[in-house]
Design an enzyme around this catalytic site. Structure first.
Site, PDB file in Angstrom:
ATOM      1  N   ARG A  93      43.827 -16.215  -3.404  1.00 22.77           N
ATOM      2  CA  ARG A  93      42.929 -16.338  -2.377  1.00 22.77           C
ATOM      3  C   ARG A  93      43.767 -17.231  -1.043  1.00 22.77           C
ATOM      4  NH1 ARG A  93      37.652 -14.336  -3.635  1.00 22.77           N
ATOM      5  NH2 ARG A  93      36.940 -15.286  -5.601  1.00 22.77           N
TER       6      ARG A  93
ATOM      7  N   GLU B  43      32.513  -8.964   5.330  1.00 24.48           N
ATOM      8  CA  GLU B  43      33.017  -8.665   3.849  1.00 24.48           C
ATOM      9  C   GLU B  43      34.489  -8.725   3.995  1.00 24.48           C
ATOM     10  OE1 GLU B  43      33.025  -9.120   1.098  1.00 24.48           O
ATOM     11  OE2 GLU B  43      31.771  -7.580   0.156  1.00 24.48           O
ATOM     12  N   ASP B  44      35.123  -8.935   2.993  1.00 21.14           N
ATOM     13  CA  ASP B  44      36.738  -9.081   2.682  1.00 21.14           C
ATOM     14  C   ASP B  44      37.017  -7.419   2.732  1.00 21.14           C
ATOM     15  OD1 ASP B  44      35.694  -8.494   0.069  1.00 21.14           O
ATOM     16  OD2 ASP B  44      37.104  -9.958  -0.911  1.00 21.14           O
TER      17      ASP B  44
ATOM     18  N   ASP C  26      35.238  -0.839  -1.028  1.00 20.18           N
ATOM     19  CA  ASP C  26      36.342  -0.054  -1.967  1.00 20.18           C
ATOM     20  C   ASP C  26      35.227   1.246  -2.167  1.00 20.18           C
ATOM     21  OD1 ASP C  26      37.702   0.924  -3.960  1.00 20.18           O
ATOM     22  OD2 ASP C  26      37.479  -1.002  -5.131  1.00 20.18           O
TER      23      ASP C  26
ATOM     24  N   LYS D 217      39.089   0.540   1.724  1.00 21.65           N
ATOM     25  CA  LYS D 217      39.632   1.515   1.107  1.00 21.65           C
ATOM     26  C   LYS D 217      38.699   2.944   1.175  1.00 21.65           C
ATOM     27  CE  LYS D 217      41.571  -1.367  -2.646  1.00 21.65           C
ATOM     28  NZ  LYS D 217      41.373  -1.639  -4.101  1.00 21.65           N
TER      29      LYS D 217
ATOM     30  N   PHE E  76      45.532  -2.560  -5.290  1.00 16.80           N
ATOM     31  CA  PHE E  76      44.895  -3.690  -5.623  1.00 16.80           C
ATOM     32  C   PHE E  76      45.521  -4.544  -4.656  1.00 16.80           C
ATOM     33  CE2 PHE E  76      43.082  -7.600  -7.232  1.00 16.80           C
ATOM     34  CZ  PHE E  76      41.716  -7.028  -7.281  1.00 16.80           C
ATOM     35  N   VAL E  77      44.716  -5.400  -3.719  1.00 17.17           N
ATOM     36  CA  VAL E  77      45.307  -6.364  -2.752  1.00 17.17           C
ATOM     37  C   VAL E  77      44.706  -7.645  -3.031  1.00 17.17           C
ATOM     38  CG1 VAL E  77      46.062  -4.560  -1.020  1.00 17.17           C
ATOM     39  CG2 VAL E  77      43.674  -5.769  -0.899  1.00 17.17           C
TER      40      VAL E  77
ATOM     41  N   LYS F 177      32.833 -14.837  -2.533  1.00 15.24           N
ATOM     42  CA  LYS F 177      33.829 -15.854  -1.763  1.00 15.24           C
ATOM     43  C   LYS F 177      34.795 -14.986  -0.973  1.00 15.24           C
ATOM     44  CE  LYS F 177      33.878 -18.279  -6.301  1.00 15.24           C
ATOM     45  NZ  LYS F 177      34.633 -18.783  -7.387  1.00 15.24           N
ATOM     46  N   GLY F 178      35.055 -13.731  -1.182  1.00 15.85           N
ATOM     47  CA  GLY F 178      36.125 -13.240  -0.574  1.00 15.85           C
ATOM     48  C   GLY F 178      36.288 -13.049   0.905  1.00 15.85           C
TER      49      GLY F 178
HETATM   50  P1  IMP Z   1      32.928  -2.002  -3.813  1.00 12.42           P
HETATM   51  O1  IMP Z   1      31.434  -2.487  -4.251  1.00 12.42           O
HETATM   52  O2  IMP Z   1      33.578  -1.082  -4.775  1.00 12.42           O
HETATM   53  O3  IMP Z   1      32.995  -1.490  -2.341  1.00 12.42           O
HETATM   54  O4  IMP Z   1      33.562  -3.379  -4.027  1.00 12.42           O
HETATM   55  C1  IMP Z   1      33.720  -4.517  -3.070  1.00 12.42           C
HETATM   56  C2  IMP Z   1      34.235  -5.727  -3.886  1.00 12.42           C
HETATM   57  O5  IMP Z   1      35.154  -5.393  -5.010  1.00 12.42           O
HETATM   58  C3  IMP Z   1      34.855  -6.447  -2.778  1.00 12.42           C
HETATM   59  O6  IMP Z   1      34.088  -7.438  -2.262  1.00 12.42           O
HETATM   60  C4  IMP Z   1      35.970  -7.412  -3.834  1.00 12.42           C
HETATM   61  O7  IMP Z   1      35.222  -8.436  -4.284  1.00 12.42           O
HETATM   62  C5  IMP Z   1      36.345  -6.268  -4.860  1.00 12.42           C
HETATM   63  N1  IMP Z   1      37.710  -5.686  -4.399  1.00 12.42           N
HETATM   64  C6  IMP Z   1      37.717  -4.171  -4.475  1.00 12.42           C
HETATM   65  N2  IMP Z   1      38.836  -3.782  -4.155  1.00 12.42           N
HETATM   66  C7  IMP Z   1      39.531  -5.186  -4.265  1.00 12.42           C
HETATM   67  C8  IMP Z   1      40.847  -5.298  -4.202  1.00 12.42           C
HETATM   68  O8  IMP Z   1      41.826  -4.642  -3.736  1.00 12.42           O
HETATM   69  N3  IMP Z   1      41.592  -6.647  -4.234  1.00 12.42           N
HETATM   70  C9  IMP Z   1      40.392  -7.780  -4.258  1.00 12.42           C
HETATM   71  N4  IMP Z   1      38.950  -7.613  -4.706  1.00 12.42           N
HETATM   72  C10 IMP Z   1      38.852  -5.965  -4.405  1.00 12.42           C
END
Ligand code: IMP
Length: 185
Positions: free
Chosen positions: A174, A108-109, A112, A140, A161-162, A51-52
């Site tokens: 959200r 994508e939002d 990470d 990130k 964490f944002v 949903k992000g």
């Molecule tokens: P990744 O697989 O570690 O790159 O994670 C990506 C997903 O983790 C994103 O689509 C978010 O849903 C969640 N996520 C990672 N960091 C944050 C943050 O700082 N705030 C909110 N959601 C996050």
């Protein structure tokens, strides 16, 4: 009815606003211009990751010019329990349209570790799109566990964490119109 902005004072749980509405609007407009230039005269399947990406996607779509024939689709994914090291995702909602032979842009939002998007793009690539790129609002970069590079990104951020502008903590925050660091509970 009052026309005061919803962001007049930040949410009490917010420690610091990283990007306010003006900064987000300006950057999304630049990303839209880039995408318009790159895909002018082509048909583009823009795929929001729920949903992000919800709010970013809505703004980004409106920043893409009429030179691009935009089609919209969505996916929803979730990590398997305990998958942090493998990055295996589960597709909760799949595309309505077949991406084979299409230009696909995943929206994508935040990236990470990069595990979600490297797994999602691998899954999509197996369906043989003509091209596949990723546009993320936030990146990130210091948290990567896999060498994943989105082609388009709004902002690089530190390992904090944002929330806001579609990003949640436990499904909350959200709707905040800015991106902010949460106070530690
Ligand atoms: P990744 O697989 O570690 O790159 O994670 C990506 C997903 O983790 C994103 O689509 C978010 O849903 C969640 N996520 C990672 N960091 C944050 C943050 O700082 N705030 C909110 N959601 C996050």
């Amino acid at each position: 009815m009052s026309s005061a902005p919803a962001s007049a004072s930040p949410h009490p749980d917010v420690k610091k606003v990283l990007f306010d509405e003006d900064a987000l609007r300006a950057r999304v407009r630049e990303l839209g211009a880039c995408i318009t230039r790159d895909y002018a005269g082509r048909r583009l399947m823009v795929v929001g990751v729920l949903k992000g990406s919800l709010i970013f996607m809505a703004d980004l779509l409106r920043a893409i010019g009429p030179e691009v024939d935009v089609h919209v689709d969505f996916v929803a994914v979730s990590s398997y329990a305990g998958s942090a090291s493998t990055g295996t995702i589960r597709v909760l909602l799949d595309l309505r349209e077949n991406p084979e032979g299409r230009d696909v842009l995943v929206v994508e939002d935040i990236v990470d570790t990069g595990l979600t998007l490297s797994s999602l793009t691998e899954t999509l690539r197996a369906r043989r799109p003509a091209s596949l790129e990723v546009c993320t609002l936030l990146d990130k970069v210091s948290c990567r566990k896999t060498p994943f590079q989105p082609k388009y990104k709004g902002f690089e951020i530190p390992d904090e964490f944002v929330v806001g502008f579609g990003l949640d903590y436990d499904e909350r925050y959200r709707q905040l119109p800015y991106v902010a660091i949460l106070r530690t509970p």
